[in-house]
Structure formats: structure tokens, C-alpha cells
Design an enzyme around this catalytic site. Structure first.
Site, PDB file in Angstrom:
ATOM      1  N   GLN A  81       0.865  -1.295  -0.032  1.00 27.05           N
ATOM      2  CA  GLN A  81      -0.047   0.012  -0.231  1.00 27.05           C
ATOM      3  C   GLN A  81       0.843   1.131  -0.091  1.00 27.05           C
ATOM      4  O   GLN A  81       2.122   1.202   0.332  1.00 27.05           O
ATOM      5  CB  GLN A  81      -0.836  -0.042   1.179  1.00 27.05           C
ATOM      6  N   ILE A 139      -4.050  -0.938   5.570  1.00 26.77           N
ATOM      7  CA  ILE A 139      -4.864  -1.766   4.511  1.00 26.77           C
ATOM      8  C   ILE A 139      -4.147  -3.137   4.250  1.00 26.77           C
ATOM      9  O   ILE A 139      -4.531  -4.407   4.217  1.00 26.77           O
ATOM     10  CB  ILE A 139      -5.207  -0.885   3.299  1.00 26.77           C
ATOM     11  N   TYR A 140      -2.846  -2.923   3.980  1.00 28.65           N
ATOM     12  CA  TYR A 140      -2.043  -4.035   3.685  1.00 28.65           C
ATOM     13  C   TYR A 140      -2.110  -5.308   5.026  1.00 28.65           C
ATOM     14  O   TYR A 140      -2.052  -6.353   4.802  1.00 28.65           O
ATOM     15  CB  TYR A 140      -0.573  -3.625   3.425  1.00 28.65           C
ATOM     16  N   GLY A 141      -1.779  -4.651   5.941  1.00 24.88           N
ATOM     17  CA  GLY A 141      -1.742  -5.542   7.465  1.00 24.88           C
ATOM     18  C   GLY A 141      -3.105  -6.264   7.438  1.00 24.88           C
ATOM     19  O   GLY A 141      -3.198  -7.494   7.947  1.00 24.88           O
ATOM     20  N   SER A 199      -4.856  -7.129   4.826  1.00 19.24           N
ATOM     21  CA  SER A 199      -5.152  -8.192   3.993  1.00 19.24           C
ATOM     22  C   SER A 199      -4.493  -9.181   4.294  1.00 19.24           C
ATOM     23  O   SER A 199      -4.908 -10.452   4.327  1.00 19.24           O
ATOM     24  CB  SER A 199      -4.637  -7.524   2.833  1.00 19.24           C
TER      25      SER A 199
END
Length: 263
Positions: free
Chosen positions: A90, A151-153, A155
């Protein structure tokens, strides 16, 4: 000899894992989303051209993943190992600063793409009677929270839950499901925030200190992961490169031994 599929296999850890599988006399089907990446991978893997199939595939589109499975089966027969490795980072920003399209791309690739890949591989493996599915963990999988990675975490936390749930569903069958935990690696994925957003000077200094203590090259991680995958026959396994014990030892040795993977 086994046949493996690696999504996102044209660069970084995916590419290095491909090389390790090929060195172990396996056949490998890999995919990427860019023509440039595919051509570079073809050049690097040219000596193995009879045992590697390199295709373009957008993992956010189930029909393209289905085509990947079908072409792999046509080329080499049964798919013994399927690794959902494709993922995107992200932009290094707070949640309030993230564009909606960035959020959608991360969720579509890291969550929906991984779920599509798992489902399509599972259906194929049920049909052929056996197989192994592995999903690639990352920052956030263990619940650790880091600023500007929400957001990456999220996911990766979702990936871990999904993979453990899928392992429950295949219990008692000849299909196994597991997680791969590679730790920190020297790739653009980690060392360069998405779209080039810069860290502050203080953030960059802290990042370098931790990174140089704990990170490894993709080659090193691949050399560990691939034999573990090939030798594993247990369901719901987590194959971890950077264990807590290894990390603690590196912190302890850091006072005396300087590692300088990035400057």
C-alpha cells in the site's frame, strides 16, 4: 518430481522459489501481471524452458486463475503444489489519506485474489485426489500493527484467518493447506513504499536499523522454504523463516555483528 504453481512468480521471492523448485527437478507454472516482468523471468529461466511455464494472469479475475490451472494441467499433469504469492503493497500513508482505488486494489489482489486462487486450486485438487495449497503471510498476519500499513496489514490478517479456516475444511482428506512466513526481505516490495511515497528522515533511520537486523535476501528465504514445502505432509502447517528465536538472536548479535543489507 512435483509440479508447482506460484502466482506472482516472475519477480522477488516468487521467482527465487521458482528457481529452487526447478533445482529440485520440479516443473513450475508461474504467472505475473506485466509483460515486462514475464519477459524478464523468461530470460532468467531460459535454461529450464522445458520445465517452466510462464503466463500472464490477473489474480483478481477468477477466469484467468482458472485458465492458469487448466494450462498448468495440460502442460505437466497434476498440480501438486499451489502457492498464492501474488500481492501488492500500500502507499505509505495514513488511512485518512488513502485513495479509494488503492484500497480496492489491495483488497482485490491480497484478499480476493488469494481466496480465488485457493478455491480454484482446491476444486482442482479434489478432482485429482490430492495436493497442497500454501498462502504467503506478511506484516499483520500475527496481529502486529504498524503505522501507515493498515490496509496491507488487514489483508494479511485476513489471509491468515482464511488459510486456517480452509485447513479445517480439508481435514481428513488428501489435500493439505498451509502458510508460508518469509519475514523481511530485500525487495522493492518492502524497501520502497508503493508509488514512491517517502518516509520521514526519522522513520527511514528506524526502518534501516530494524531491516538490517532482521532482513534477508529472497534467495536465502527461498532456499529454506522450498525444501520445507517439498518435505511437508502435514495440514495446517506454518513454515516460518524468521522465527522469534532467530529474531532474538539477531538483536543480541546486533551489538557485535553489523549487517548492512541496505545503507
Amino acid at each position: 518430481m512435483k509440479n508447482a504453481v506460484i502466482t506472482g512468480g516472475t519477480k522477488g521471492l516468487g521467482l527465487e522459489m521458482t528457481k529452487e523448485f526447478l533445482k529440485s527437478d520440479c516443473s513450475v507454472i508461474i504467472c505475473g501481471s506485466s509483460e515486462e516482468g514475464i519477459e524478464k523471468a523468461k530470460s532468467e529461466l531460459s535454461r529450464y524452458e522445458n520445465r517452466v511455464l510462464i503466463l500472464k494472469c490477473d489474480v483478481t479475475k477468477p477466469e484467468e486463475i482458472e485458465a492458469l490451472w487448466k494450462k498448468g494441467r495440460e502442460a505437466f499433469g497434476n498440480i501438486d503444489i499451489w502457492i498464492n504469492n501474488a500481492g501488492i503493497n500500500q502507499p505509505y500513508r495514513k488511512i485518512s489519506e488513502l485513495p479509494y482505488d488503492s484500497i480496492s486494489k489491495i483488497v482485490d489482489t491480497n484478499i480476493k485474489g488469494m481466496i480465488y486462487g485457493s478455491e480454484i486450486a482446491l476444486k482442482g485438487m479434489i478432482s485429482q485426489g490430492c495436493g497442497a495449497i500454501y498462502n504467503m503471510e506478511g506484516l499483520g498476519s500475527d496481529g502486529m500493527i504498524q503505522r501507515k500499513t493498515a490496509i496491507y496489514g488487514t489483508s494479511k490478517r485476513a489471509l491468515t484467518y482464511f488459510t486456517k479456516a480452509l485447513a479445517k475444511e480439508v481435514e481428513g482428506s488428501k489435500i493439505i493447506v498451509g502458510r508460508l512466513s518469509p519475514g523481511m526481505m530485500v525487495t522493492d516490495f518492502i524497501t520502497k513504499p508503493a508509488k514512491g511515497e517517502a518516509r520521514s528522515a526519522a522513520e527511514e533511520e528506524d526502518f534501516k536499523k530494524i531491516f538490517n537486523l532482521l532482513a534477508d535476501t529472497p534467495e536465502t528465504v527461498a532456499e529454506f522454504l522450498v525444501p520445507e514445502i517439498l518435505n511437508n505432509n502435514k495440514n495446517d502447517v506454518q513454515i516460518i523463516w524468521l522465527t522469534k528465536r532467530k529474531a532474538a538472536l539477531r538483536f543480541a548479535k546486533g551489538m557485535f555483528v553489523k549487517r548492512e543489507l541496505i545503507k
